[in-house]
Each structure stands twice: as structure tokens, then as C-alpha cells.
Design an enzyme around this catalytic site. Structure first.
Site, PDB file in Angstrom:
ATOM      1  N   GLU A 112       0.838  -1.199   0.000  1.00  0.00           N
ATOM      2  CA  GLU A 112       0.000   0.000   0.000  1.00  0.00           C
ATOM      3  C   GLU A 112       0.871   1.246   0.000  1.00  0.00           C
ATOM      4  OE1 GLU A 112      -2.437  -0.119   3.488  1.00  0.00           O
ATOM      5  OE2 GLU A 112      -2.664  -2.293   3.395  1.00  0.00           O
ATOM      6  N   LYS A 114       2.143   4.681   1.499  1.00  0.00           N
ATOM      7  CA  LYS A 114       2.264   5.265   2.837  1.00  0.00           C
ATOM      8  C   LYS A 114       2.010   6.767   2.707  1.00  0.00           C
ATOM      9  CE  LYS A 114       5.236   5.537   6.916  1.00  0.00           C
ATOM     10  NZ  LYS A 114       5.076   6.993   7.119  1.00  0.00           N
ATOM     11  N   ASP A 116       1.397  10.603   3.774  1.00  0.00           N
ATOM     12  CA  ASP A 116       2.054  11.439   4.773  1.00  0.00           C
ATOM     13  C   ASP A 116       1.055  12.438   5.336  1.00  0.00           C
ATOM     14  OD1 ASP A 116       4.093  12.305   6.346  1.00  0.00           O
ATOM     15  OD2 ASP A 116       5.031  13.576   4.829  1.00  0.00           O
ATOM     16  N   TYR A 224      -7.276   2.682   5.337  1.00  0.00           N
ATOM     17  CA  TYR A 224      -6.394   1.563   4.996  1.00  0.00           C
ATOM     18  C   TYR A 224      -6.398   0.396   5.986  1.00  0.00           C
ATOM     19  CZ  TYR A 224      -3.365   4.336   8.113  1.00  0.00           C
ATOM     20  OH  TYR A 224      -2.860   5.063   9.162  1.00  0.00           O
ATOM     21  N   LYS A 311      10.610   3.540   3.480  1.00  0.00           N
ATOM     22  CA  LYS A 311      10.625   4.987   3.273  1.00  0.00           C
ATOM     23  C   LYS A 311      11.398   5.340   2.005  1.00  0.00           C
ATOM     24  CE  LYS A 311       9.167   7.496   5.983  1.00  0.00           C
ATOM     25  NZ  LYS A 311       9.549   7.969   7.321  1.00  0.00           N
ATOM     26  N   CYS A 405      19.632  44.203  12.772  1.00  0.00           N
ATOM     27  CA  CYS A 405      18.312  43.568  12.694  1.00  0.00           C
ATOM     28  C   CYS A 405      17.553  44.100  11.479  1.00  0.00           C
ATOM     29  CB  CYS A 405      17.518  43.848  13.971  1.00  0.00           C
ATOM     30  SG  CYS A 405      15.813  43.231  13.908  1.00  0.00           S
ATOM     31  N   CYS A 408      14.326  46.228  13.016  1.00  0.00           N
ATOM     32  CA  CYS A 408      14.428  47.462  13.816  1.00  0.00           C
ATOM     33  C   CYS A 408      15.787  48.149  13.706  1.00  0.00           C
ATOM     34  CB  CYS A 408      14.122  47.162  15.282  1.00  0.00           C
ATOM     35  SG  CYS A 408      15.345  46.106  16.094  1.00  0.00           S
ATOM     36  N   CYS A 423      18.867  39.715  17.807  1.00  0.00           N
ATOM     37  CA  CYS A 423      18.562  41.128  17.987  1.00  0.00           C
ATOM     38  C   CYS A 423      18.279  41.336  19.473  1.00  0.00           C
ATOM     39  CB  CYS A 423      17.343  41.528  17.152  1.00  0.00           C
ATOM     40  SG  CYS A 423      16.732  43.189  17.537  1.00  0.00           S
ATOM     41  N   CYS A 429      11.488  45.490  19.134  1.00  0.00           N
ATOM     42  CA  CYS A 429      11.537  44.837  17.822  1.00  0.00           C
ATOM     43  C   CYS A 429      10.182  44.166  17.550  1.00  0.00           C
ATOM     44  CB  CYS A 429      12.662  43.806  17.795  1.00  0.00           C
ATOM     45  SG  CYS A 429      12.924  43.047  16.187  1.00  0.00           S
TER      46      CYS A 429
END
Length: 667
Positions: A112, A114, A116, A224, A311, A405, A408, A423, A429
Site C-alpha cells: 500500500e 504510505k 504522509d 487503509y 521509506k 536587525c 528594527c 537582535c 523589535c
């Protein structure tokens, strides 16, 4: 002539049939406009006849905002994970181990896809969906029935026949690639954080507290695995074929084979063909087909011996690095992001990839204009895994990490032992301010579920909030603005007010002290018992708390030495937040469990898990998360995890039931 109540029943039957043809069979017989007209007619009739309410009516798929939290439900059959394999030899080894386990008896394998997504268990009684539960920890999961009812691929009432009176069917809730890309385009336009992959998007959607959100996001589902006392066949494949006839969406990518060569051929075919599927996949599942042989093979401590997951290898693509931009997080950490020429990878168009930090950029000697290799292992966030130096333009300039940054303009700093740049302007910020507020209102912190990131951004832009304490000054009139949002404004104000009852340990977590997670906050709260004691704690005293190291201790001291933070904390105190453990939490009931380490596992009848943890501490015991030779005993409820049970037996750790435990602390 048909009366209105009869017409309601007729419309429900027709609309269920049209949903099935469109979402499961992919064979619609009417257009969208005609479907919508029938749906509107049914909604109008149901509004006139509230006594005809049916939780499984097609109209219920639109969702509502009444779902506020999820109830934990024990699984009738544990939902175990599968062992993973990554090579042809691993598959051959598994096939050989099955053959040995069956003493050479012939067997078939059901191959089958798989998918995700998010595992789901559906219960049907008399052909009607009665409950939908997530995998959770395998022993119990969240009851997400109201949200699942909005997924049109899942039948509310079975259109087929011949099914058992009661059964359970399991599968995967997914977000198709088209829905995923549409959702991320909308979030990007709204300057909201993007979902990393369809699996995360599906999971976040299904756990939404507003089922209307679920209804809008276009989730799909494939089933399934069939379970029950009266299954129609002795074979897994045959049972799924029956389930298909009952009205369930079963993958067409399923095949029954007899030899390991046929298994490998199936894997080889789908390694390429899966790229054309409308949903994300990350492998192949192999199951011994015979249920009798499955029972004979049994289980290891963690997974069934009769099934395994192969996998797929991560996909890789080549593209060009155009630009590096920078994002600022809640803690001030600055993360570089690669902006690349669009490239197709794992079923979606990739334009950006995380670069982690300055050291990561230097490790690849990245230059603007470089040809880079990008991977998505299992459809996760794209990452750059290599550079084709031979393709580097002569005029290419090396990527230089920014010094200020991007939000800011404050000069960045890099703390000792840290890879990231930060930062330090945490009070001024914008991304840091909004990030801290979003953390503060989160479910595991102050649980102000009437607010969300979009609302926080709106209030910040309107000048209503500049820090977490400002939330408690907001009133309905400020939120309401033009007067069109009175009810939602009142709900938000009420949610903020209810947060004042949140326990002290979650208040500590909500403050967002760097490095202090949910577990650390609980340990600190239980040790110091009040905010005053925590604020006054020195370096050595903090490190006396189990799990609190030097880095975290310094971060806690630094947080409370910051004058702005102290002002915010004092304001929160004035608003009435819980700044100490309650008397029930602080009272030491006895020392009956003194010196004993206890692991909690399973589902309980008399008290919640958190209540049992508190009882253990009140009687002098210590809560631990994993079993070892030092564990005194396991407090076990129903459906204790099989892996924990096996480990306890091996180590000879005593298992104590709920009633026995309560007797122990009362004697």
C-alpha cells in the site's frame, strides 16, 4: 405531495450520494451550482424544522465555532507505529523473518501507499459515523469528530450495504498539494508563518478549535485498515475491497503479491509514479495479508512483526540562489532564508529554503548566483544540501551575514556558545513583541483560544497592545471599532479574563523566558512555589532544580533583571494572574512515597494524569517519564502502552493499578 420533513430526508440522501460520487469516486453527476442549490434548500428547511436536527446531515460539514477543546479518548485497539526500513536488503530481511515466523507457510503481502498525513480512527455504528479519534500516543487520542465531519471524503452515513453493525476503520487525513499551496499563498499574503509541509498543515487544521476552519481548507482522507469483531473476510486486502463497496475512499495504489520480487517491483514503480499523486506520500507499507497469520506473528514491544514501512529516499533538485533574506523570531534569533529560482520538488514548487545560521552559510561557502542542490526529505522544509562550484558565476559575491536587525536596525549580538545571531532589542523589535504575545496566548500557556496570530498582529498595528500585559487592559469598545464585532469582541475579553485562572506553572511558561519550556516551567513552579521566590533565586539555587542547567539559570536571572520584564510581571500580578501554587498544590499530604520514582502510563477513571502527578508529589514521590532500573513502580491505568509493559517486565518493575495506588496514599 411530499411535505417538508420528507423533503429534508430526500435532500439528505441525495446530497450524501453526490458527496460520495464527487469526493470518493471522482465521478460527479451534477455541477457545483446545482449542488449548492440543493444544499441551500436543505439548510433553509432544517432551519424551519429544528426538531429534525441530525448530527450527520450534509449541512453539518460546514463546521461551527462551538468546538473549544478536545476530549481524550482511549483506543479500543492500540494504534502502534510501524518499523521503518530504507533499503532493498531491509525489505528482503523482513520478508525472510516473516517466512521464518510462519515456519515456511506460504503467505501473501498487501502493498500500500504510505500517505504522509495524520492518522485517524473512525468508528461506525449502524452505518453512521459516531466517533473520530487521532492516534495520540497510540493508547489514547483526541476526539476530533466534529472536525472530521467537515471532510467530504469521509462518509457520515454509509451509502453501501453489508457492513457490520459496529466496526472501526483507520486511515490518514491529508491535505492535497493544491489545497496546501493555496493555503500557504493566503498565509504569505497575510504575512503569516507558512506551513512547512502538507502533513503539518493537515495536522494543524484537524486540531483547529473552530471546525469552520477545517471545512474551508479542503482536507482529504484515505482509509487503509479495518478492525472489528465481525469482519467480512480473513484477508486484509479483501476487507479493504469490501470497505470500498461500503462507500469508503480506499487507495487505488494497493496490490496483493506473493514474492519479495513482486514487492520490490511495486516499490520501484511507485517511487516514480507517486510524484503524480494529488497528495504527499513518503513510502510504501507492507502487510502480511492473512489476519490469522498476523495474529500468529504478533508484535514486538514497539510495532507489529507482520508489517513494515519502506521509506522513499529524499528527492533532490538543482536551482539557482537569487537572494538571502532574514527573519526574526520570538527570542530575537535571526534566521537566514535562501530565495531561489522556482523548482519542482516532491510535488510542489519550492522557492525558499532555510539556511539555519551563519555557520551553515560558511560551511557551503555560499555565493549569490550559486547553483545549489535542494532536498525535501519526507516532504519536510526544503534545505540546501550542496553547491555546484563549477557552475559559480565569475562575478558571484559571497553571502555576507547581516550586522543589524532587518526589522528594527539594532546591531546583532552573538552569545557565547550559540550559533545564532540575535537582535537584543526585545522591547522594541516588532516580530519579537508579537512573537512573545503569540506564545503567551498559546494553548499550553495562557490558553486564550479566542485570540490568534492574525488578531495579535491587528491589535499591535492598531496600537492596542505592545506587550502581554496590555491584553488585560483591552475592552470591548476598543476591539469593536466600527460596531460590527460586538459578540466576537466580548468573547475575546471573556477569554482574556478566564486566563487569570490558569495555574502558576503555565504562567511561568507563558512568560516566554528563553530556554524555559513547558516541563522546565513546571519544575520551577513546583520548586519555588511562587513568582517572588523564582524572581529572587540565585544561580546556585536555580541549578538545584532538576533539569535546570547553567545556561537556563543564567537566562532566568537575565529575564528578571531586565527592568521592562519586571514591570510587565508586576502588571500581570496586579491583574490577578496566578503567581503562586494553590494551597492544594503546595500542601504536603504525607511522606508515604518519599524517595520513590513513579512512571504514569495509561488511561485513568478516578483522576486525570496531571492530578495523579500532583498526588505523587504531595505524598513525597517523584514523577519520571521513562522506565529504568531505578523506577519504584508504574502507576498503570487502562490501555497501558505495550512497550512500557514489556520494559517493566524485563526490569522487574512493579505495576500498581489505580485503586491500589489510591489505597497506598490513604493508609
Amino acid at each position: 405531495m411530499m411535505n417538508e420533513k420528507q423533503r429534508i430526508e430526500q435532500l439528505r440522501e441525495e446530497l450524501h450520494a453526490h458527496n460520495y460520487r464527487y469526493y470518493v469516486l471522482n465521478q460527479p453527476t451534477i455541477g457545483d451550482q446545482e449542488f449548492d442549490m440543493l444544499m441551500h434548500e436543505l439548510q433553509d428547511l432544517e432551519a424551519r424544522h429544528p426538531e429534525m436536527y441530525d448530527a450527520n446531515s450534509p449541512t453539518q460539514r460546514v463546521g461551527s465555532d462551538l468546538q473549544k477543546e478536545f476530549r481524550q479518548v482511549p483506543h479500543r485497539y492500540p494504534m502502534l507505529s510501524l518499523a521503518n526500513t530504507y533499503s532493498e536488503q531491509d525489505v528482503r530481511d523482513w520478508y525472510e523473518s516473516v517466512s521464518k515466523g510462519l515456519a515456511g507457510e506460504p503467505f501473501e503481502v498487501c502493498c500500500e501507499m504510505k500517505y504522509d498525513g495524520l492518522s485517524i480512527s473512525l468508528t461506525y455504528v449502524d452505518g453512521r459515523l459516531t466517533q473520530a479519534v487521532t492516534r495520540g500516543d497510540g493508547v489514547q487520542g483526541d476526539d476530533v469528530t466534529q472536525n472530521v465531519k467537515t471532510i467530504r471524503a469521509i462518509p457520515l452515513i454509509l451509502p453501501g450495504q453489508g457492513y457490520p453493525r459496529e466496526f472501526e476503520i483507520r486511515g490518514e487525513v491529508l491535505m492535497p498539494w493544491t489545497s496546501f499551496e493555496r493555503l500557504n499563498r493566503e498565509r504569505e499574503a497575510a504575512e503569516e508563518p507558512l506551513f512547512a509541509n502538507p502533513r503539518n498543515a493537515a495536522s494543524g487544521t484537524l486540531k483547529s478549535l473552530d471546525s469552520r476552519v477545517v471545512a474551508q481548507r479542503g482536507l482529504d482522507a484515505y482509509l487503509y485498515y479495518l478492525l472489528g469483531e465481525e469482519l467480512p473476510a480473513e484477508g486484509h486486502y479483501e476487507n479493504l475491497e469490501e470497505a470500498r463497496r461500503w462507500g469508503f475512499k480506499i487507495s487505488e495504489g494497493m496490490k496483493k503479491v506473493k514474492t519479495v520480487e513482486e514487492v520490490l517491483a511495486f516499490i520501484d514503480y511507485w517511487d516514480t509514479a507517486r510524484k503524480n499523486l494529488p497528495v504527499a506520500t513518503d513510502g510504501i507499507v507492507l502487510k502480511v495479508n492473512s489476519l490469522r497469520q498476523q495474529r500468529s506473528l504478533g508484535f514486538t514491544a514497539k510495532s507489529p512483526r507482520w508489517a513494515i514501512a519502506y521509506k522513499f529516499k529524499a528527492e533532490r533538485a538543482r536551482t539557482r540562489l537569487l537572494e538571502v533574506t532574514y527573519q526574526v523570531g520570538r527570542t530575537g534569533a535571526v534566521t537566514p532564508v535562501a530565495n531561489m529560482e522556482p523548482v519542482q520538488l516532491a510535488g510542489t514548487t519550492v522557492r525558499r529554503a532555510t539556511l539555519n545560521n551563519e555557520d551553515f552559510i560558511r560551511s557551503f561557502d555560499l555565493h549569490l548566483g550559486d547553483t545549489v542542490y535542494v532536498e525535501k526529505g519526507g516532504e519536510i522544509i526544503p534545505k540546501i544540501v550542496g553547491v555546484d562550484i563549477d557552475e559559480r558565476p565569475i562575478i558571484a559575491q559571497p553571502v555576507q551575514f547581516i550586522k543589524r536587525c532587518p526589522e528594527c536596525g539594532t546591531p546583532l549580538v552573538r552569545y557565547e556558545g550559540e550559533a545564532a545571531w540575535y537582535c537584543p532589542n526585545d522591547a522594541g523589535c516588532p516580530p519579537q513583541i508579537k512573537g512573545r504575545i503569540e506564545h503567551f496566548i498559546a494553548r499550553k500557556a495562557m490558553n486564550i483560544d479566542s485570540l490568534g496570530p492574525e488578531t495579535v498582529d491587528d491589535y499591535y498595528r492598531r496600537g492596542l497592545i505592545h506587550n502581554v500585559a496590555d491584553l488585560y487592559d483591552i475592552d470591548v469598545q476598543q476591539i469593536n471599532g466600527d460596531g460590527s464585532r460586538t459578540k466576537s469582541a466580548q468573547r475575546i475579553v471573556n477569554g482574556i479574563a478566564r486566563s487569570k485562572e490558569v495555574p502558576f506553572e503555565r504562567v511561568v511558561f507563558a512568560l516566554g523566558i528563553r530556554f524555559v519550556g513547558e516541563t522546565s516551567a513546571r519544575l520551577l513552579a513546583r520548586h519555588f512555589r511562587s513568582m517572588d521566590a523564582l524572581m529572587a533565586a540565585g544561580l546556585e539555587e536555580l541549578q538545584e532544580v532538576e533539569g535546570i542547567g547553567l545556561v537556563m539559570a543564567r537566562s532566568i536571572i537575565g529575564y528578571f533583571h531586565n527592568e521592562e520584564n519586571r514591570r510587565i510581571v508586576e502588571r500581570l500580578r496586579g491583574y490577578g494572574l496566578q503567581f503562586a501554587l494553590s494551597e492544594a498544590q503546595t500542601a504536603a499530604a504525607s511522606d508515604r512515597l518519599a524517595g520513590q520514582s513513579v512512571v504514569i502510563s495509561g488511561v485513568f477513571q478516578h483522576h486525570s494524569r496531571d492530578e495523579y502527578k500532583l498526588l505523587i508529589e504531595q505524598h513525597g514521590g517523584k514523577n519520571v517519564g521513562s522506565i529504568s532500573g531505578k523506577t519504584s513502580f508504574i502507576l498503570a491505568g487502562d490501555n497501558m502502552g505495550p512497550s512500557k509493559l514489556e520494559k517493566a517486565r524485563k526490569l522487574g518493575v512493579r505495576i500498581v493499578g489505580e485503586d491500589e495506588f489510591l489505597q497506598m496514599i490513604q493508609d
